[in-house]
Design a protein around this motif. Structure first.
Motif, PDB file in Angstrom:
ATOM      1  N   ASP A  10     -61.181 137.499  72.327  1.00  0.00           N
ATOM      2  CA  ASP A  10     -62.423 136.753  72.527  1.00  0.00           C
ATOM      3  C   ASP A  10     -62.173 135.445  73.266  1.00  0.00           C
ATOM      4  OD1 ASP A  10     -64.054 138.639  71.338  1.00  0.00           O
ATOM      5  OD2 ASP A  10     -63.887 137.745  69.342  1.00  0.00           O
ATOM      6  N   ILE A  11     -61.060 134.785  72.970  1.00  0.00           N
ATOM      7  CA  ILE A  11     -60.724 133.538  73.661  1.00  0.00           C
ATOM      8  C   ILE A  11     -60.568 133.788  75.155  1.00  0.00           C
ATOM      9  CG2 ILE A  11     -58.954 131.753  73.941  1.00  0.00           C
ATOM     10  CD1 ILE A  11     -58.378 132.071  70.914  1.00  0.00           C
ATOM     11  N   VAL A  12     -59.838 134.848  75.494  1.00  0.00           N
ATOM     12  CA  VAL A  12     -59.597 135.168  76.902  1.00  0.00           C
ATOM     13  C   VAL A  12     -60.894 135.552  77.596  1.00  0.00           C
ATOM     14  CG1 VAL A  12     -58.431 136.742  78.496  1.00  0.00           C
ATOM     15  CG2 VAL A  12     -57.206 135.847  76.497  1.00  0.00           C
ATOM     16  N   THR A  47     -64.000 134.872  76.964  1.00  0.00           N
ATOM     17  CA  THR A  47     -64.986 133.796  77.163  1.00  0.00           C
ATOM     18  C   THR A  47     -64.581 132.864  78.303  1.00  0.00           C
ATOM     19  OG1 THR A  47     -63.894 132.452  75.456  1.00  0.00           O
ATOM     20  CG2 THR A  47     -65.762 133.800  74.769  1.00  0.00           C
ATOM     21  N   MET A  48     -63.289 132.836  78.642  1.00  0.00           N
ATOM     22  CA  MET A  48     -62.817 131.959  79.712  1.00  0.00           C
ATOM     23  C   MET A  48     -62.764 132.635  81.075  1.00  0.00           C
ATOM     24  SD  MET A  48     -59.671 129.742  78.137  1.00  0.00           S
ATOM     25  CE  MET A  48     -59.787 128.811  76.614  1.00  0.00           C
ATOM     26  N   GLU A  91     -54.853 127.517  74.385  1.00  0.00           N
ATOM     27  CA  GLU A  91     -56.171 127.498  75.024  1.00  0.00           C
ATOM     28  C   GLU A  91     -56.207 126.543  76.211  1.00  0.00           C
ATOM     29  OE1 GLU A  91     -59.536 127.258  72.404  1.00  0.00           O
ATOM     30  OE2 GLU A  91     -58.508 128.385  70.835  1.00  0.00           O
ATOM     31  N   GLU A 123     -52.389 126.637  68.854  1.00  0.00           N
ATOM     32  CA  GLU A 123     -53.622 127.269  69.324  1.00  0.00           C
ATOM     33  C   GLU A 123     -54.262 126.439  70.431  1.00  0.00           C
ATOM     34  OE1 GLU A 123     -56.010 127.727  65.849  1.00  0.00           O
ATOM     35  OE2 GLU A 123     -54.924 129.491  65.123  1.00  0.00           O
ATOM     36  N   LYS A 124     -54.275 125.117  70.239  1.00  0.00           N
ATOM     37  CA  LYS A 124     -54.858 124.237  71.258  1.00  0.00           C
ATOM     38  C   LYS A 124     -54.031 124.282  72.540  1.00  0.00           C
ATOM     39  CE  LYS A 124     -56.565 119.557  72.098  1.00  0.00           C
ATOM     40  NZ  LYS A 124     -56.067 119.540  73.492  1.00  0.00           N
ATOM     41  N   ASP A 177     -57.945 137.433  67.600  1.00  0.00           N
ATOM     42  CA  ASP A 177     -58.885 136.473  68.169  1.00  0.00           C
ATOM     43  C   ASP A 177     -58.583 136.129  69.626  1.00  0.00           C
ATOM     44  OD1 ASP A 177     -56.548 135.111  67.089  1.00  0.00           O
ATOM     45  OD2 ASP A 177     -57.542 133.256  67.652  1.00  0.00           O
ATOM     46  N   VAL A 178     -57.387 136.468  70.097  1.00  0.00           N
ATOM     47  CA  VAL A 178     -57.005 136.152  71.470  1.00  0.00           C
ATOM     48  C   VAL A 178     -57.938 136.836  72.472  1.00  0.00           C
ATOM     49  CG1 VAL A 178     -55.235 136.592  73.234  1.00  0.00           C
ATOM     50  CG2 VAL A 178     -54.606 135.580  71.039  1.00  0.00           C
TER      51      VAL A 178
END
Length: 219
Positions: free
Chosen positions: A179-181, A183-184, A124, A120-121, A176-177
């Motif tokens: 939201d990760i994308v 926000t970036m 990201e 995951e890290k 969850d991918v």
């Protein structure tokens, strides 16, 4: 001349190929072979596969591997510069984006919590690097809505396909991918996604299904 694209029935890693074929304004269709029953009938047992047909309908050329297919079409139809150095810059960016895909694959195959956290890290960190580089290129290109030059390029097309896969395909397995994308993503990248989606050369394809531009902007 016409083409057949063989791939699974989904977005996956073939979206850039679909966009290149559409932008080239050539005749093409898509086939979804039964898998794994048809695996042995594909070059190297892999997909995607691109089949190029001559005017008389006979198979003229067959190639597999998404990157090889993309580069072949991009060069054939003028979406990548003839200058080797300029072309290499676009191909470099494409490969960086696919490093992110490989990190995602590692996350899906993780067997334990420690491996999952590490993958995951990695995902990201790589995604942040990709977005930073994309934003820098767009900004240095006078925020023209393109990564290079002032018209639709191979790099633009790959970027669009990359985010479409993340936000409209990968999220089925890894919710969850999204939201990760989101926000970036920067305004510059969002603007490029919108520019590609509305480009007259590809709008025939991008207008099908849900809008990536809206999905990326959380609309």
């Amino acid at each position: 001349m016409s083409y057949i694209l063989r791939y699974f029935d989904g977005i996956g890693i073939s979206e850039a190929t679909r966009l290149l074929l559409t932008a080239a304004n050539v005749e093409w269709t898509e086939e979804h072979p039964e898998w794994p029953q048809e695996k042995a009938n594909q070059p190297y047992g892999r997909m995607p596969v691109l089949i190029e047909k001559a005017v008389d309908g006979e198979t003229d050329f067959v190639i597999c591997e998404s990157g090889s297919i993309e580069r072949y079409l991009a060069r054939k139809y003028g979406f990548i510069p003839a200058d080797l150095k300029q072309a290499a810059l676009q191909e470099q960016l494409r490969d960086l984006m696919f490093d992110v895909n490989h990190a995602l694959a590692g996350r899906l195959s993780s067997k334990c919590k420690e491996d999952r956290v590490e993958s995951e890290k990695k995902f990201e960190d790589l995604l942040a690097l990709v977005i930073k580089e994309q934003t820098k290129l767009i900004t240095s290109n006078d925020n023209s809505g393109h990564l290079f030059g002032d018209s639709l390029s191979y790099a633009d097309i790959v970027l669009y396909g990359f985010y479409k896969n993340l936000l409209q395909s990968v999220v089925v397995l890894l919710p969850d991918v999204a939201d990760i994308v989101r926000t970036m993503l920067t305004p510059e990248v969002l603007n490029l996604i919108s520019a590609v989606e509305s480009d007259p050369k590809v709008v025939k394809h991008t207008s099908k299904g849900n809008s990536l531009a809206r999905a990326a902007a959380m609309e």
